[in-house]
Write a protein that holds these residues in place. Sequence first.
Motif, PDB file in Angstrom:
ATOM      1  N   THR A   9       0.825  -1.211   0.000  1.00  0.00           N
ATOM      2  CA  THR A   9       0.000   0.000   0.000  1.00  0.00           C
ATOM      3  C   THR A   9       0.861   1.264   0.000  1.00  0.00           C
ATOM      4  N   GLY A  10       2.202   1.095  -0.066  1.00  0.00           N
ATOM      5  CA  GLY A  10       3.101   2.239   0.058  1.00  0.00           C
ATOM      6  C   GLY A  10       3.640   2.733  -1.282  1.00  0.00           C
ATOM      7  N   THR A  11       4.681   3.550  -1.207  1.00  0.00           N
ATOM      8  CA  THR A  11       5.204   4.263  -2.375  1.00  0.00           C
ATOM      9  C   THR A  11       5.687   3.299  -3.465  1.00  0.00           C
ATOM     10  N   VAL A  12       6.572   2.381  -3.101  1.00  0.00           N
ATOM     11  CA  VAL A  12       7.094   1.424  -4.098  1.00  0.00           C
ATOM     12  C   VAL A  12       6.095   0.294  -4.313  1.00  0.00           C
ATOM     13  N   GLY A  13       5.611  -0.271  -3.185  1.00  0.00           N
ATOM     14  CA  GLY A  13       4.785  -1.470  -3.276  1.00  0.00           C
ATOM     15  C   GLY A  13       3.508  -1.269  -4.074  1.00  0.00           C
ATOM     16  N   THR A  31      -1.392  -5.947   4.687  1.00  0.00           N
ATOM     17  CA  THR A  31      -1.611  -4.588   5.207  1.00  0.00           C
ATOM     18  C   THR A  31      -2.189  -4.672   6.610  1.00  0.00           C
ATOM     19  N   ARG A  32      -1.874  -3.633   7.415  1.00  0.00           N
ATOM     20  CA  ARG A  32      -2.439  -3.572   8.769  1.00  0.00           C
ATOM     21  C   ARG A  32      -3.832  -2.975   8.745  1.00  0.00           C
ATOM     22  N   SER A  33      -4.261  -2.457   7.589  1.00  0.00           N
ATOM     23  CA  SER A  33      -5.431  -1.597   7.547  1.00  0.00           C
ATOM     24  C   SER A  33      -6.568  -2.185   6.702  1.00  0.00           C
ATOM     25  N   PRO A  34      -7.724  -2.469   7.326  1.00  0.00           N
ATOM     26  CA  PRO A  34      -8.868  -2.936   6.536  1.00  0.00           C
ATOM     27  C   PRO A  34      -9.287  -1.904   5.483  1.00  0.00           C
ATOM     28  N   ALA A  50       0.647  -7.914  10.201  1.00  0.00           N
ATOM     29  CA  ALA A  50       1.763  -6.981  10.362  1.00  0.00           C
ATOM     30  C   ALA A  50       3.047  -7.772  10.562  1.00  0.00           C
ATOM     31  N   LEU A  51       4.111  -7.332   9.895  1.00  0.00           N
ATOM     32  CA  LEU A  51       5.415  -7.970  10.092  1.00  0.00           C
ATOM     33  C   LEU A  51       5.868  -7.811  11.542  1.00  0.00           C
ATOM     34  N   SER A  52       5.385  -6.755  12.195  1.00  0.00           N
ATOM     35  CA  SER A  52       5.747  -6.495  13.587  1.00  0.00           C
ATOM     36  C   SER A  52       4.959  -7.367  14.554  1.00  0.00           C
ATOM     37  N   GLU A  53       3.993  -8.121  14.037  1.00  0.00           N
ATOM     38  CA  GLU A  53       3.225  -9.037  14.879  1.00  0.00           C
ATOM     39  C   GLU A  53       3.210 -10.401  14.202  1.00  0.00           C
ATOM     40  N   THR A  71      10.415  -3.865   3.830  1.00  0.00           N
ATOM     41  CA  THR A  71      10.291  -3.602   5.262  1.00  0.00           C
ATOM     42  C   THR A  71      10.163  -2.103   5.481  1.00  0.00           C
ATOM     43  N   PRO A  72       9.281  -1.692   6.404  1.00  0.00           N
ATOM     44  CA  PRO A  72       9.097  -0.253   6.634  1.00  0.00           C
ATOM     45  C   PRO A  72      10.251   0.316   7.452  1.00  0.00           C
ATOM     46  N   LEU A  73      10.449   1.629   7.375  1.00  0.00           N
ATOM     47  CA  LEU A  73      11.366   2.308   8.289  1.00  0.00           C
ATOM     48  C   LEU A  73      10.773   2.155   9.684  1.00  0.00           C
ATOM     49  N   PHE A  98      13.728  -9.210  -2.074  1.00  0.00           N
ATOM     50  CA  PHE A  98      13.846  -8.283  -0.938  1.00  0.00           C
ATOM     51  C   PHE A  98      14.335  -6.931  -1.436  1.00  0.00           C
ATOM     52  N   MET A  99      13.717  -5.849  -0.933  1.00  0.00           N
ATOM     53  CA  MET A  99      14.162  -4.506  -1.309  1.00  0.00           C
ATOM     54  C   MET A  99      15.086  -3.946  -0.247  1.00  0.00           C
ATOM     55  N   SER A 100      16.336  -3.759  -0.613  1.00  0.00           N
ATOM     56  CA  SER A 100      17.342  -3.185   0.274  1.00  0.00           C
ATOM     57  C   SER A 100      17.578  -1.734  -0.147  1.00  0.00           C
ATOM     58  N   VAL A 101      18.807  -1.276  -0.106  1.00  0.00           N
ATOM     59  CA  VAL A 101      19.201   0.092  -0.464  1.00  0.00           C
ATOM     60  C   VAL A 101      20.516   0.006  -1.246  1.00  0.00           C
ATOM     61  N   HIS A 102      20.690   0.885  -2.205  1.00  0.00           N
ATOM     62  CA  HIS A 102      21.939   0.920  -2.976  1.00  0.00           C
ATOM     63  C   HIS A 102      23.134   1.079  -2.034  1.00  0.00           C
ATOM     64  N   PRO A 135      17.704  -0.123  -4.450  1.00  0.00           N
ATOM     65  CA  PRO A 135      17.454   1.199  -5.041  1.00  0.00           C
ATOM     66  C   PRO A 135      18.204   2.330  -4.366  1.00  0.00           C
ATOM     67  N   ASN A 136      18.567   3.291  -5.179  1.00  0.00           N
ATOM     68  CA  ASN A 136      19.090   4.573  -4.710  1.00  0.00           C
ATOM     69  C   ASN A 136      17.922   5.370  -4.109  1.00  0.00           C
ATOM     70  N   SER A 137      18.186   6.597  -3.723  1.00  0.00           N
ATOM     71  CA  SER A 137      17.157   7.474  -3.148  1.00  0.00           C
ATOM     72  C   SER A 137      16.038   7.725  -4.171  1.00  0.00           C
ATOM     73  N   GLN A 140      10.617  10.178  -5.779  1.00  0.00           N
ATOM     74  CA  GLN A 140       9.298  10.478  -5.191  1.00  0.00           C
ATOM     75  C   GLN A 140       9.405  11.061  -3.779  1.00  0.00           C
ATOM     76  N   ASN A 141      10.600  11.027  -3.144  1.00  0.00           N
ATOM     77  CA  ASN A 141      10.747  11.724  -1.850  1.00  0.00           C
ATOM     78  C   ASN A 141      10.444  13.210  -2.015  1.00  0.00           C
ATOM     79  N   ASP A 142      10.618  13.727  -3.223  1.00  0.00           N
ATOM     80  CA  ASP A 142      10.400  15.168  -3.437  1.00  0.00           C
ATOM     81  C   ASP A 142       8.917  15.531  -3.446  1.00  0.00           C
TER      82      ASP A 142
HETATM   83  N1  LIG Z   1      12.798   6.768   0.369  1.00  0.00           N
HETATM   84  C1  LIG Z   1      13.925   6.390  -0.240  1.00  0.00           C
HETATM   85  O1  LIG Z   1      14.583   7.174  -0.934  1.00  0.00           O
HETATM   86  C2  LIG Z   1      14.405   4.965  -0.119  1.00  0.00           C
HETATM   87  C3  LIG Z   1      15.483   4.532  -0.896  1.00  0.00           C
HETATM   88  C4  LIG Z   1      15.886   3.186  -0.800  1.00  0.00           C
HETATM   89  C5  LIG Z   1      15.209   2.320   0.064  1.00  0.00           C
HETATM   90  N2  LIG Z   1      14.168   2.801   0.814  1.00  0.00           N
HETATM   91  C6  LIG Z   1      13.467   1.870   1.714  1.00  0.00           C
HETATM   92  O2  LIG Z   1      12.127   1.792   1.307  1.00  0.00           O
HETATM   93  C7  LIG Z   1      11.356   1.250   2.404  1.00  0.00           C
HETATM   94  C8  LIG Z   1      10.064   2.022   2.501  1.00  0.00           C
HETATM   95  O3  LIG Z   1       9.372   1.854   1.273  1.00  0.00           O
HETATM   96  P1  LIG Z   1       8.210   2.842   0.829  1.00  0.00           P
HETATM   97  O4  LIG Z   1       8.726   4.253   0.912  1.00  0.00           O
HETATM   98  O5  LIG Z   1       7.643   2.335  -0.449  1.00  0.00           O
HETATM   99  O6  LIG Z   1       7.172   2.625   2.016  1.00  0.00           O
HETATM  100  P2  LIG Z   1       6.062   3.651   2.543  1.00  0.00           P
HETATM  101  O7  LIG Z   1       5.473   4.403   1.401  1.00  0.00           O
HETATM  102  O8  LIG Z   1       6.675   4.399   3.685  1.00  0.00           O
HETATM  103  O9  LIG Z   1       4.954   2.676   3.091  1.00  0.00           O
HETATM  104  C9  LIG Z   1       5.208   1.826   4.177  1.00  0.00           C
HETATM  105  C10 LIG Z   1       4.578   0.468   3.876  1.00  0.00           C
HETATM  106  O10 LIG Z   1       4.963  -0.429   4.902  1.00  0.00           O
HETATM  107  C11 LIG Z   1       3.804  -1.037   5.431  1.00  0.00           C
HETATM  108  N3  LIG Z   1       4.025  -1.286   6.854  1.00  0.00           N
HETATM  109  C12 LIG Z   1       4.303  -0.365   7.818  1.00  0.00           C
HETATM  110  N4  LIG Z   1       4.428  -0.974   8.999  1.00  0.00           N
HETATM  111  C13 LIG Z   1       4.209  -2.298   8.782  1.00  0.00           C
HETATM  112  C14 LIG Z   1       4.195  -3.448   9.613  1.00  0.00           C
HETATM  113  N5  LIG Z   1       4.432  -3.357  10.927  1.00  0.00           N
HETATM  114  N6  LIG Z   1       3.936  -4.658   9.044  1.00  0.00           N
HETATM  115  C15 LIG Z   1       3.687  -4.747   7.709  1.00  0.00           C
HETATM  116  N7  LIG Z   1       3.688  -3.701   6.874  1.00  0.00           N
HETATM  117  C16 LIG Z   1       3.953  -2.492   7.414  1.00  0.00           C
HETATM  118  C17 LIG Z   1       2.664  -0.080   5.171  1.00  0.00           C
HETATM  119  O11 LIG Z   1       1.500  -0.866   5.020  1.00  0.00           O
HETATM  120  P3  LIG Z   1       0.092  -0.591   5.778  1.00  0.00           P
HETATM  121  O12 LIG Z   1       0.108   0.835   6.277  1.00  0.00           O
HETATM  122  O13 LIG Z   1      -0.915  -0.807   4.676  1.00  0.00           O
HETATM  123  O14 LIG Z   1       0.034  -1.623   6.852  1.00  0.00           O
HETATM  124  C18 LIG Z   1       3.067   0.541   3.839  1.00  0.00           C
HETATM  125  O15 LIG Z   1       2.606  -0.232   2.748  1.00  0.00           O
HETATM  126  C19 LIG Z   1      12.243   1.388   3.639  1.00  0.00           C
HETATM  127  O16 LIG Z   1      12.773   0.114   3.944  1.00  0.00           O
HETATM  128  C20 LIG Z   1      13.345   2.318   3.167  1.00  0.00           C
HETATM  129  O17 LIG Z   1      14.566   2.144   3.871  1.00  0.00           O
HETATM  130  C21 LIG Z   1      13.737   4.075   0.739  1.00  0.00           C
END
Ligand SMILES: NC(=O)c1ccc[n+]([C@@H]2O[C@H](COP(=O)([O-])OP(=O)(O)OC[C@H]3O[C@@H](n4cnc5c(N)ncnc54)[C@H](OP(=O)(O)O)[C@@H]3O)[C@@H](O)[C@H]2O)c1
Length: 292
Positions: A9-13, A31-34, A50-53, A71-73, A98-102, A135-137, A140-142
Motif C-alpha cells: 500500500t506504500g510508495t514502491v509497493g 496490510t495492517r489496515s482494513p 503486520a510484520l511487527s506481529e 520492510t518499513p522504516l 527483498f528490497m534493500s538500499v543501494h 534502489p538509490n534514493s 518520489q521523496n520530493d
Molecule cells: N525513500 C527512499 O529514498 C528509499 C530509498 C531506498 C530504500 N528505501 C526503503 O524503502 C522502504 C520504505 O518503502 P516505501 O517508501 O515504499 O514505504 P512507505 O510508502 O513508507 O509505506 C510503508 C509500507 O509499509 C507497510 N508497513 C508499515 N508498517 C508495517 C508493519 N508493521 N507490518 C507490515 N507492513 C507495514 C505499510 O503498510 P500498511 O500501512 O498498509 O500496513 C506501507 O505499505 C524502507 O525500507 C526504506 O529504507 C527508501
Amino acid sequence: MTILVTGGTGTVGSHVVANLAAAGQDTRVLTRSPEKAAALPNGVTGAIGALSEPSTLGPAFEGVDRLFLLTPLAQDEVAQGLAGIEAARAAGVRRIVFMSVHKAADAPQIPHFRTKVEIAQGLERSGLPYTVIEPNSFYQNDVWVQQPLVDFGVYPHPLGSVGLNRVDVRDIAAAAVAALTDDGHEGEHYPVVGPDICTGEGTAQAWGAALGSGVIYAGDDLDAWAQAASAMMPDWLVADLRIMYGDFQARGLLASDDDFARQRRILGRDPIPFDRFAAEVAATWKTQATGA
Ligand SMILES: NC(=O)c1ccc[n+]([C@@H]2O[C@H](COP(=O)([O-])OP(=O)(O)OC[C@H]3O[C@@H](n4cnc5c(N)ncnc54)[C@H](OP(=O)(O)O)[C@@H]3O)[C@@H](O)[C@H]2O)c1
C-alpha cells in the motif's frame, strides 16, 4: 501462482502491485489496515497482518508461492524482516525478492542501511531462493516537499554537492516485478539507479525548470534540516536520516558503470530521468492548483 507483497500500500509497493495485477498475476497484499485492503486495485486481495506481529502472518502467507519483501522504516525493522522470512519459510514460499538500499553495506553507520544488510544476511541463512534489489534514493521523496517548492521556491532535502543517482520508484517496481516473475535472477543483487547525478543545487534547478519558477537549494545545514524535520517525524528517524544526509554530503551515492550494466539485466531499458519525473509531477500540481 500467488505473489504476496509487503508494503503493497506504500510508495514502491503500490506500483509493484499495480504492475503485477496488470500482468494478470494472482496478487495479495499484506496490510495492517482494513480500509487500505478495501481500496486495493480490482482483483488484488488484501490480507490483514503486520510484520511487527508475527502471530498474524500465518493466514496471510498461506498458499503463497513468491514474496516481495519490503520492510518499513521502523526501529524493529530487522525483526520485521526476519519475521517475514520465517513466515515465508513456514509457508513453503519458493522465491523472495527483498528490497534493500543501494550500497547498503558501504554505510553501516546509517541505521536503516545496516538493517537491510542484516535482513539480507537472514535471507541467505534461510536457504530460500532470493533476489535483492538495491534502489538509490527515490525521486518520489520530493513529492513530500511540494509546499516548500511551490509556495516558497525552496528545495529542502540536504543532498549536498557530490550527488546521488536517485531513481524513479516506477523503475524499482519494474525491477521487482521482473525478479518476481522472470527466471534467472536467483542469488543476484541488482542496483536500481537513475541516469542523472542529483545534487542539492542541481535538483533545485531541475525543479525550477519543471515549475517554471525560481527554486533555490536550502543548503547543507543539517541542524536546520533536523529542526524542521522533527515537526514531521519521530526523533529516532530524524537522527537516522541526519546520519544518511551527512553521508550523502560527504560521499554521495553514485552509481558505477558496473551498477548500470547490472541494472540493465533486470530493467532491460534505460531508467527514467529526473527531469521527466519532475515535469510530470509539476503538471499534476498545476492541475491541482487550478482545480482542472
Ligand atoms: N525513500 C527512499 O529514498 C528509499 C530509498 C531506498 C530504500 N528505501 C526503503 O524503502 C522502504 C520504505 O518503502 P516505501 O517508501 O515504499 O514505504 P512507505 O510508502 O513508507 O509505506 C510503508 C509500507 O509499509 C507497510 N508497513 C508499515 N508498517 C508495517 C508493519 N508493521 N507490518 C507490515 N507492513 C507495514 C505499510 O503498510 P500498511 O500501512 O498498509 O500496513 C506501507 O505499505 C524502507 O525500507 C526504506 O529504507 C527508501
